[in-house]
Write a protein that holds these residues in place. Structure first.
Motif, PDB file in Angstrom:
ATOM      1  N   VAL A 290       0.859  -1.182   0.000  1.00  0.00           N
ATOM      2  CA  VAL A 290       0.000   0.000   0.000  1.00  0.00           C
ATOM      3  C   VAL A 290       0.897   1.236   0.000  1.00  0.00           C
ATOM      4  O   VAL A 290       1.759   1.387   0.873  1.00  0.00           O
ATOM      5  CB  VAL A 290      -0.939   0.037   1.216  1.00  0.00           C
ATOM      6  N   ILE A 291       0.717   2.072  -1.013  1.00  0.00           N
ATOM      7  CA  ILE A 291       1.399   3.361  -1.066  1.00  0.00           C
ATOM      8  C   ILE A 291       0.441   4.352  -0.418  1.00  0.00           C
ATOM      9  O   ILE A 291      -0.672   4.571  -0.908  1.00  0.00           O
ATOM     10  CB  ILE A 291       1.735   3.766  -2.505  1.00  0.00           C
ATOM     11  N   LEU A 292       0.867   4.940   0.691  1.00  0.00           N
ATOM     12  CA  LEU A 292      -0.018   5.753   1.521  1.00  0.00           C
ATOM     13  C   LEU A 292       0.405   7.218   1.463  1.00  0.00           C
ATOM     14  O   LEU A 292       1.507   7.566   1.892  1.00  0.00           O
ATOM     15  CB  LEU A 292       0.024   5.244   2.961  1.00  0.00           C
ATOM     16  N   GLY A 293      -0.472   8.066   0.931  1.00  0.00           N
ATOM     17  CA  GLY A 293      -0.139   9.475   0.811  1.00  0.00           C
ATOM     18  C   GLY A 293      -1.316  10.383   1.106  1.00  0.00           C
ATOM     19  O   GLY A 293      -2.145  10.632   0.229  1.00  0.00           O
ATOM     20  N   LEU A 294      -1.415  10.833   2.321  1.00  0.00           N
ATOM     21  CA  LEU A 294      -2.454  11.778   2.734  1.00  0.00           C
ATOM     22  C   LEU A 294      -1.810  12.874   3.581  1.00  0.00           C
ATOM     23  O   LEU A 294      -0.694  12.690   4.076  1.00  0.00           O
ATOM     24  CB  LEU A 294      -3.546  11.075   3.537  1.00  0.00           C
ATOM     25  N   GLY A 295      -2.527  13.975   3.754  1.00  0.00           N
ATOM     26  CA  GLY A 295      -2.007  15.074   4.566  1.00  0.00           C
ATOM     27  C   GLY A 295      -2.086  16.413   3.869  1.00  0.00           C
ATOM     28  O   GLY A 295      -2.090  17.461   4.527  1.00  0.00           O
ATOM     29  N   GLY A 296      -2.162  16.411   2.531  1.00  0.00           N
ATOM     30  CA  GLY A 296      -2.243  17.668   1.806  1.00  0.00           C
ATOM     31  C   GLY A 296      -3.484  18.471   2.159  1.00  0.00           C
ATOM     32  O   GLY A 296      -3.430  19.690   2.335  1.00  0.00           O
ATOM     33  N   ASN A 297      -4.618  17.787   2.284  1.00  0.00           N
ATOM     34  CA  ASN A 297      -5.857  18.485   2.628  1.00  0.00           C
ATOM     35  C   ASN A 297      -5.882  18.916   4.087  1.00  0.00           C
ATOM     36  O   ASN A 297      -6.559  19.889   4.435  1.00  0.00           O
ATOM     37  CB  ASN A 297      -7.068  17.616   2.284  1.00  0.00           C
ATOM     38  N   ASP A 298      -5.144  18.216   4.936  1.00  0.00           N
ATOM     39  CA  ASP A 298      -4.985  18.683   6.314  1.00  0.00           C
ATOM     40  C   ASP A 298      -4.283  20.041   6.314  1.00  0.00           C
ATOM     41  O   ASP A 298      -4.652  20.961   7.059  1.00  0.00           O
ATOM     42  CB  ASP A 298      -4.167  17.685   7.132  1.00  0.00           C
ATOM     43  N   LEU A 299      -3.267  20.163   5.461  1.00  0.00           N
ATOM     44  CA  LEU A 299      -2.562  21.436   5.343  1.00  0.00           C
ATOM     45  C   LEU A 299      -3.487  22.534   4.840  1.00  0.00           C
ATOM     46  O   LEU A 299      -3.509  23.647   5.375  1.00  0.00           O
ATOM     47  CB  LEU A 299      -1.376  21.292   4.386  1.00  0.00           C
ATOM     48  N   LEU A 300      -4.250  22.223   3.806  1.00  0.00           N
ATOM     49  CA  LEU A 300      -5.129  23.225   3.207  1.00  0.00           C
ATOM     50  C   LEU A 300      -6.173  23.714   4.196  1.00  0.00           C
ATOM     51  O   LEU A 300      -6.599  24.870   4.141  1.00  0.00           O
ATOM     52  CB  LEU A 300      -5.819  22.646   1.973  1.00  0.00           C
ATOM     53  N   ARG A 301      -6.583  22.858   5.104  1.00  0.00           N
ATOM     54  CA  ARG A 301      -7.609  23.217   6.085  1.00  0.00           C
ATOM     55  C   ARG A 301      -7.007  23.721   7.398  1.00  0.00           C
ATOM     56  O   ARG A 301      -7.735  24.064   8.329  1.00  0.00           O
ATOM     57  CB  ARG A 301      -8.513  22.011   6.348  1.00  0.00           C
TER      58      ARG A 301
ATOM     59  N   LYS B  78      -2.706   0.050  11.174  1.00  0.00           N
ATOM     60  CA  LYS B  78      -3.703  -0.851  10.592  1.00  0.00           C
ATOM     61  C   LYS B  78      -3.065  -1.752   9.533  1.00  0.00           C
ATOM     62  O   LYS B  78      -3.300  -2.961   9.478  1.00  0.00           O
ATOM     63  CB  LYS B  78      -4.832  -0.048   9.942  1.00  0.00           C
ATOM     64  N   LEU B  79      -2.263  -1.131   8.684  1.00  0.00           N
ATOM     65  CA  LEU B  79      -1.629  -1.889   7.602  1.00  0.00           C
ATOM     66  C   LEU B  79      -0.624  -2.897   8.164  1.00  0.00           C
ATOM     67  O   LEU B  79      -0.560  -4.044   7.709  1.00  0.00           O
ATOM     68  CB  LEU B  79      -0.960  -0.930   6.617  1.00  0.00           C
ATOM     69  N   GLN B  80       0.148  -2.486   9.150  1.00  0.00           N
ATOM     70  CA  GLN B  80       1.107  -3.419   9.742  1.00  0.00           C
ATOM     71  C   GLN B  80       0.398  -4.551  10.475  1.00  0.00           C
ATOM     72  O   GLN B  80       0.852  -5.696  10.452  1.00  0.00           O
ATOM     73  CB  GLN B  80       2.054  -2.675  10.673  1.00  0.00           C
ATOM     74  N   ASP B  81      -0.721  -4.254  11.129  1.00  0.00           N
ATOM     75  CA  ASP B  81      -1.487  -5.299  11.809  1.00  0.00           C
ATOM     76  C   ASP B  81      -2.009  -6.333  10.817  1.00  0.00           C
ATOM     77  O   ASP B  81      -2.219  -7.500  11.181  1.00  0.00           O
ATOM     78  CB  ASP B  81      -2.661  -4.692  12.579  1.00  0.00           C
ATOM     79  N   ARG B  82      -2.213  -5.909   9.570  1.00  0.00           N
ATOM     80  CA  ARG B  82      -2.655  -6.828   8.514  1.00  0.00           C
ATOM     81  C   ARG B  82      -1.479  -7.427   7.758  1.00  0.00           C
ATOM     82  O   ARG B  82      -1.671  -8.137   6.763  1.00  0.00           O
ATOM     83  CB  ARG B  82      -3.573  -6.094   7.526  1.00  0.00           C
ATOM     84  N   ASP B  83      -0.261  -7.101   8.197  1.00  0.00           N
ATOM     85  CA  ASP B  83       0.959  -7.608   7.568  1.00  0.00           C
ATOM     86  C   ASP B  83       1.051  -7.168   6.101  1.00  0.00           C
ATOM     87  O   ASP B  83       1.407  -7.950   5.220  1.00  0.00           O
ATOM     88  CB  ASP B  83       1.030  -9.129   7.676  1.00  0.00           C
ATOM     89  N   ILE B  84       0.734  -5.886   5.853  1.00  0.00           N
ATOM     90  CA  ILE B  84       0.796  -5.316   4.511  1.00  0.00           C
ATOM     91  C   ILE B  84       1.957  -4.323   4.453  1.00  0.00           C
ATOM     92  O   ILE B  84       1.985  -3.369   5.236  1.00  0.00           O
ATOM     93  CB  ILE B  84      -0.516  -4.597   4.143  1.00  0.00           C
ATOM     94  N   PRO B  85       2.912  -4.500   3.562  1.00  0.00           N
ATOM     95  CA  PRO B  85       4.011  -3.542   3.421  1.00  0.00           C
ATOM     96  C   PRO B  85       3.498  -2.150   3.047  1.00  0.00           C
ATOM     97  O   PRO B  85       2.486  -2.012   2.350  1.00  0.00           O
ATOM     98  CB  PRO B  85       4.868  -4.135   2.304  1.00  0.00           C
TER      99      PRO B  85
ATOM    100  N   LYS C 183       9.476   4.867  13.113  1.00  0.00           N
ATOM    101  CA  LYS C 183       8.766   4.145  14.166  1.00  0.00           C
ATOM    102  C   LYS C 183       8.319   2.769  13.710  1.00  0.00           C
ATOM    103  O   LYS C 183       8.454   1.782  14.442  1.00  0.00           O
ATOM    104  CB  LYS C 183       7.539   4.960  14.617  1.00  0.00           C
ATOM    105  N   TYR C 184       7.791   2.688  12.491  1.00  0.00           N
ATOM    106  CA  TYR C 184       7.233   1.431  12.003  1.00  0.00           C
ATOM    107  C   TYR C 184       8.156   0.700  11.026  1.00  0.00           C
ATOM    108  O   TYR C 184       7.784  -0.358  10.501  1.00  0.00           O
ATOM    109  CB  TYR C 184       5.880   1.688  11.335  1.00  0.00           C
ATOM    110  N   ASP C 185       9.329   1.284  10.772  1.00  0.00           N
ATOM    111  CA  ASP C 185      10.299   0.677   9.862  1.00  0.00           C
ATOM    112  C   ASP C 185       9.681   0.416   8.486  1.00  0.00           C
ATOM    113  O   ASP C 185       9.716  -0.703   7.961  1.00  0.00           O
ATOM    114  CB  ASP C 185      10.854  -0.621  10.456  1.00  0.00           C
ATOM    115  N   VAL C 186       9.080   1.467   7.924  1.00  0.00           N
ATOM    116  CA  VAL C 186       8.498   1.372   6.587  1.00  0.00           C
ATOM    117  C   VAL C 186       9.233   2.315   5.647  1.00  0.00           C
ATOM    118  O   VAL C 186       9.915   3.243   6.073  1.00  0.00           O
ATOM    119  CB  VAL C 186       6.990   1.703   6.598  1.00  0.00           C
ATOM    120  N   ALA C 187       9.078   2.064   4.367  1.00  0.00           N
ATOM    121  CA  ALA C 187       9.747   2.879   3.357  1.00  0.00           C
ATOM    122  C   ALA C 187       9.115   4.266   3.282  1.00  0.00           C
ATOM    123  O   ALA C 187       7.920   4.444   3.522  1.00  0.00           O
ATOM    124  CB  ALA C 187       9.669   2.194   1.996  1.00  0.00           C
ATOM    125  N   LEU C 188       9.934   5.249   2.923  1.00  0.00           N
ATOM    126  CA  LEU C 188       9.476   6.636   2.846  1.00  0.00           C
ATOM    127  C   LEU C 188       9.961   7.293   1.567  1.00  0.00           C
ATOM    128  O   LEU C 188      11.153   7.266   1.241  1.00  0.00           O
ATOM    129  CB  LEU C 188       9.997   7.433   4.051  1.00  0.00           C
TER     130      LEU C 188
END
Length: 238
Positions: A124-135, A152-159, A189-194
């Motif tokens: 899962v490529i996860l990209g949110l936050g832009g609209n948080d900035l706008l608001r 949630k994704l790590q609990d489901r064992d999804i990279p 914290k979660y040892d995921v790619a960035l």
């Protein structure tokens, strides 16, 4: 670099004024776009279109992922799919981008999207936050929502591959300092790619943006895809 971020900041400031004039709530099925129009959330159409691919990637984000203002085959998901297939990957990239989504809206719909898929995604490529900035939402809330989604994704064992955002200077140094550490901190914290900044290479280049000054043109998406594809490949092969 400062000039680039100032350009980015001015565009965001103008959009904040538009949002302030029409602060309609955003729900999980109808989203507010940058132009003030509403756009329905994409249907959960992964069933039947991912079962024939060896690899299933989900692009989970907002209008930057959804392909706002572009033809159907010009958005981030279809262009990334084409780039990965060009490298010999038998992959389906499912577009789970919804225009107008904040991190809170993304968190609310994540389980539904994942449960609607025919099988567990390989990434899962996860990209949110832009609209948080706008608001002008609190960075602490953005961080908590992003943290919950990655968990949630790590609990489901999804990279996971996080794609970050950067706060524009017009929001102030204190806000920027608090916001800009969110994505690197969660990756650690979660040892995921960035991928640190989704819009890397576009800021300060107006021809790569639609007339709203915020969403990439098809050429802009091509630039993003070209820069992020090697990292996506590395995660898939890791």
């Amino acid at each position: 670099m400062l000039r680039n971020f100032l350009t980015y900041g001015l565009s965001l400031a103008l959009l904040q004024l538009l949002i302030a004039c029409n602060p309609a709530p955003v729900d999980d099925t109808t989203a507010k776009t940058a132009s003030g129009e509403t756009e329905s959330a994409p249907a959960a159409d992964a069933k039947g279109d991912a079962t024939d691919a060896e690899i299933l990637v989900v692009a989970f984000g907002d209008s930057l992922y959804a392909g706002y203002g572009l033809d159907q085959n010009e958005g981030f998901a279809p262009e990334l799919q084409a780039a990965l297939r060009a490298q010999g990957k038998d992959v389906r990239v499912h577009n789970a981008g919804v225009s107008g989504d904040t991190t809170a809206a993304g968190l609310r719909r994540m389980d539904f999207v994942l449960d609607s898929l025919p099988r567990k995604p390989d990434l899962v490529i996860l990209g949110l936050g832009g609209n948080d900035l706008l608001r002008g939402l609190k960075p602490a809330d953005t961080r908590a929502n992003m943290d919950a989604m990655v968990k949630k994704l790590q609990d489901r064992d999804i990279p996971v591959l996080l794609t970050g955002m950067l706060a524009p200077p017009n929001l102030g140094a204190a806000f920027s300092d608090e916001f800009n550490v969110i994505y690197p901190a969660l990756a650690k914290k979660y040892d995921v790619a960035l991928y640190p900044f989704f819009m890397d290479g576009l800021v300060g280049r107006p021809r790569l943006f639609l007339p709203d000054g915020l969403h990439p043109t098809a050429e802009g998406i091509d630039l993003i895809v070209g820069k992020i594809t090697p990292q996506v490949v590395a995660v898939l092969e890791g």
